[in-house]
Design an enzyme around this catalytic site. Structure first.
Site, PDB file in Angstrom:
ATOM      1  N   HIS A  27      33.707  -1.657  67.553  1.00 43.78           N
ATOM      2  CA  HIS A  27      33.320  -3.006  66.639  1.00 43.78           C
ATOM      3  C   HIS A  27      34.154  -3.233  65.588  1.00 43.78           C
ATOM      4  O   HIS A  27      33.539  -3.916  64.740  1.00 43.78           O
ATOM      5  CB  HIS A  27      31.700  -3.345  66.372  1.00 43.78           C
ATOM      6  CG  HIS A  27      31.009  -3.218  67.709  1.00 43.78           C
ATOM      7  ND1 HIS A  27      30.807  -4.320  68.231  1.00 43.78           N
ATOM      8  CD2 HIS A  27      30.326  -2.148  68.159  1.00 43.78           C
ATOM      9  CE1 HIS A  27      29.977  -4.227  69.400  1.00 43.78           C
ATOM     10  NE2 HIS A  27      29.694  -2.789  69.142  1.00 43.78           N
ATOM     11  N   ASP A  81      27.548   2.227  67.053  1.00 39.78           N
ATOM     12  CA  ASP A  81      27.169   1.742  68.362  1.00 39.78           C
ATOM     13  C   ASP A  81      28.263   1.556  69.323  1.00 39.78           C
ATOM     14  O   ASP A  81      29.638   0.959  68.845  1.00 39.78           O
ATOM     15  CB  ASP A  81      26.341   0.673  68.462  1.00 39.78           C
ATOM     16  CG  ASP A  81      26.837  -0.697  67.721  1.00 39.78           C
ATOM     17  OD1 ASP A  81      27.744  -0.361  66.617  1.00 39.78           O
ATOM     18  OD2 ASP A  81      26.714  -1.883  68.146  1.00 39.78           O
ATOM     19  N   GLU A  82      28.238   1.591  70.642  1.00 39.04           N
ATOM     20  CA  GLU A  82      29.265   1.042  71.524  1.00 39.04           C
ATOM     21  C   GLU A  82      30.579   1.420  71.253  1.00 39.04           C
ATOM     22  O   GLU A  82      31.479   0.566  71.414  1.00 39.04           O
ATOM     23  CB  GLU A  82      28.964  -0.543  71.768  1.00 39.04           C
ATOM     24  CG  GLU A  82      27.477  -0.769  72.250  1.00 39.04           C
ATOM     25  CD  GLU A  82      27.423  -2.330  72.424  1.00 39.04           C
ATOM     26  OE1 GLU A  82      26.774  -2.651  73.398  1.00 39.04           O
ATOM     27  OE2 GLU A  82      27.601  -2.848  71.303  1.00 39.04           O
ATOM     28  N   ALA A  83      30.714   2.734  70.880  1.00 42.97           N
ATOM     29  CA  ALA A  83      32.082   3.059  70.479  1.00 42.97           C
ATOM     30  C   ALA A  83      32.796   3.505  71.613  1.00 42.97           C
ATOM     31  O   ALA A  83      33.108   4.626  71.877  1.00 42.97           O
ATOM     32  CB  ALA A  83      32.198   4.243  69.429  1.00 42.97           C
ATOM     33  N   HIS A  84      32.774   2.740  72.852  1.00 39.14           N
ATOM     34  CA  HIS A  84      33.358   3.078  74.006  1.00 39.14           C
ATOM     35  C   HIS A  84      34.889   3.420  74.328  1.00 39.14           C
ATOM     36  O   HIS A  84      35.180   3.876  75.105  1.00 39.14           O
ATOM     37  CB  HIS A  84      32.837   1.970  75.338  1.00 39.14           C
ATOM     38  CG  HIS A  84      31.602   1.586  75.167  1.00 39.14           C
ATOM     39  ND1 HIS A  84      30.600   2.562  74.986  1.00 39.14           N
ATOM     40  CD2 HIS A  84      31.018   0.279  75.393  1.00 39.14           C
ATOM     41  CE1 HIS A  84      29.384   1.794  75.322  1.00 39.14           C
ATOM     42  NE2 HIS A  84      29.765   0.703  75.307  1.00 39.14           N
TER      43      HIS A  84
END
Ligand code: ACM
Length: 552
Positions: free
Chosen positions: A290, A353-356
């Site tokens: 993000h 979060d969401e550290a894809h």
């Protein structure tokens, strides 16, 4: 043509006044036009019109203990607000709330001069009331509000406020009468952490718009404002050592609008305003994912040394700080140092979060390195629950945002961290994400976590929600409001209301009081208050609203 139109309007206004008078003076009684035409008068479909005296305790969040007794107190032109040194500020706040609608002078005076008025007392001996509890005693001879701390008085003032007719919220003089039922309310919160999050990154909200949200939160005794200050679409807080974060990284938002950012002075104004409502602000700098706004602002933060373009879409998971590069940690240190210096509160939220686009090994290495920086600058780490994929620092809080369908292994990983001493803030997305659509017909919001109608957002128990997590690990609840689809305060209103008061009640009221059937009636009774405050709420069919409100 114009003349002719005016006549039916005038008749309509008179009709409206008559309906308002019959309903106990709500809405247009003092000549303020309703924001939308009232429906034709007919039999009430929902809750009854407001009574002259609201039964003691018929408020949100419902108080821990209510003992109705005796006759009501009546606020009059001669009422004084009696304070001591520690309660003066809350006294002034109360006077500021009550003066516009009552038209009364309500002087804030030394307590001894206010024998028959509203007395606010800070009493350090009242240890059972804790940091935020209060006792409100109402009798014809006066009101006494007692707390151990000013914060408790502030929460008690919200109770006093909700006991008064909704018209008290209007900013023009209303007819009254202003009665508060007799008896005693003794009240303390179930959880110390009762939060709301506002995403100012996907769409930017001005200082005044954030203040308006703070005031809405205050009414329901919420004590924490989490500001999601950075994301792929915009960096919203000035950092002197990396100025392009805001001048460039803050220059747009979802949909390509102009974005914006808070100068340090503006941010401190938000923090001060929140403090005046006894709310702690938690700044979030979301990392290592993000981060497109930061990566776009500084090429050297990218592993390939090339800055990506600014991003105005709503995809997630495509950006990452460059974990192996030393400059990443200069950046993180500078940002955390400057944000910590603007933060009188205990916490600094580092996202996670969401550290894809970050490998697991890099994620773990990053968190190992960054969490001590938060501690170095005197703050406690908060992270989204993916932080449990690394090792949360001693004392850290993780914010659980899973769903019913979240894999059991992921839930268990969070529960195990909780058993190991990590505190939990519960924000289950399919319960309390305020940006989820209520139904398929909700024009705004997203639906990736499903539809979340009002009952669903209220009807769960934080203490038993996450299997295997000890109840004592639960520090409280938080309702996030993500703004990919929300651009204006009116958009925030219709998504937050009426779900936000339910989350506030989950955080404050005793578990034993939890009951949808009685809650929905108290919620319906908030409708005229929403109207008076100019809050355009979603008129969920699950709630027995009184007829004639404006709402959505
Ligand atoms: C989140 O919703 N990505 C925390």
């Amino acid at each position: 043509m114009r003349q002719r139109r005016r006549i039916p309007r005038l008749i309509g206004s008179l009709l409206l006044l008559a309906v308002a008078a019959a309903a106990g003076g709500e809405a247009s009684a003092a000549g303020k036009p309703a924001r939308k035409a009232a429906p034709a008068p007919g039999p009430a479909a929902g809750a009854a019109a407001e009574p002259e005296v609201r039964p003691l305790g018929r408020i949100i969040p419902v108080p821990a203990s209510v003992t109705p007794e005796g006759e009501p107190y009546t606020l009059t032109r001669t009422t004084r607000i009696g304070v001591d040194q520690k309660s003066r500020e809350v006294g002034r706040y109360l006077a500021g709330l009550l003066r516009p609608s009552t038209g009364f002078p309500l002087p804030v005076v030394d307590e001894r001069a206010a024998q028959s008025g509203i007395r606010l007392r800070v009493s350090p001996g009242e240890t059972a009331l804790g940091a935020e509890g209060y006792r409100l005693r109402s009798e014809p001879g006066g009101i006494t509000l007692t707390a151990r701390e000013p914060a408790g008085l502030f929460r008690g003032v919200q109770t006093l406020r909700q006991q008064l007719p909704a018209a008290v919220e209007r900013r023009t003089v209303q007819p009254g009468p202003w009665k508060i039922a007799g008896g005693t309310v003794t009240d303390t919160p179930r959880y110390a952490y009762r939060g709301a999050m506002l995403d100012v990154s996907r769409h930017f909200f001005t200082v005044d718009e954030v203040k308006r949200y703070i005031d809405q939160l205050a009414l329901y005794k919420i004590n924490t404002l989490h500001l999601h200050l950075t994301d792929d679409q915009g960096w919203r807080i000035a950092v002197d050592s990396w100025p392009r974060l805001t001048t460039y990284g803050g220059s747009t938002e979802v949909g390509g609008g102009p974005g914006g950012y808070y100068t340090k002075e503006e941010y401190q104004e938000i923090v001060r305003y929140a403090a005046s409502r006894h709310q702690e602000v938690i700044p979030e700098i979301d990392m290592p994912g993000h981060t497109n706004a930061a990566l776009a602002s500084y090429a050297e933060l990218n592993c390939d040394g090339v800055a990506p373009p600014l991003y105005t879409g709503i995809k997630v998971g495509f950006s990452s700080l460059c974990v192996p590069k030393p400059v990443t940690y200069d950046f993180v240190d500078d940002v955390i140092r400057e944000i910590a210096a603007l933060t009188p509160g205990r916490y600094l939220h580092i996202g996670g979060d969401e550290a894809h686009s970050t490998s697991h090994a890099d994620y773990v290495a990053f968190m190992e390195r960054v969490q001590p920086v938060v501690a170095k600058y005197g703050k406690t780490v908060v992270g989204w629950h993916q932080l449990t994929g690394a090792t949360p620092a001693e004392g850290a809080l993780v914010q659980y945002w899973g769903l019913d369908r979240t894999p059991a292994a992921e839930k268990e990983r969070v529960a195990a961290a909780a058993r190991n001493g990590t505190g939990l803030i519960l924000s289950p997305a399919d319960r309390v994400y305020l940006d989820m659509k209520y139904t398929k017909d909700t024009p705004l919001g997203l639906a990736w976590a499903g539809y979340v109608e009002v009952r669903r957002s209220y009807d769960w128990d934080p203490a038993t929600y996450l299997p295997g997590a000890p109840a004592a690990a639960v520090r409280g609840v938080e309702a996030p409001l993500w703004t990919e689809t929300l651009e204006t305060p009116a958009h925030l209103d219709v998504m937050a209301f009426p779900r936000l008061p339910g989350v506030a009640e989950l955080g404050w009221s005793p578990a034993a009081s939890h009951d949808w059937e009685t809650y929905k009636v108290r919620l319906a009774e908030q409708a005229p208050r929403f109207d008076a405050l100019g809050i355009g709420y979603h008129r969920s069919p699950q709630v027995p609203w009184p007829t004639g409100g404006s709402g959505e």
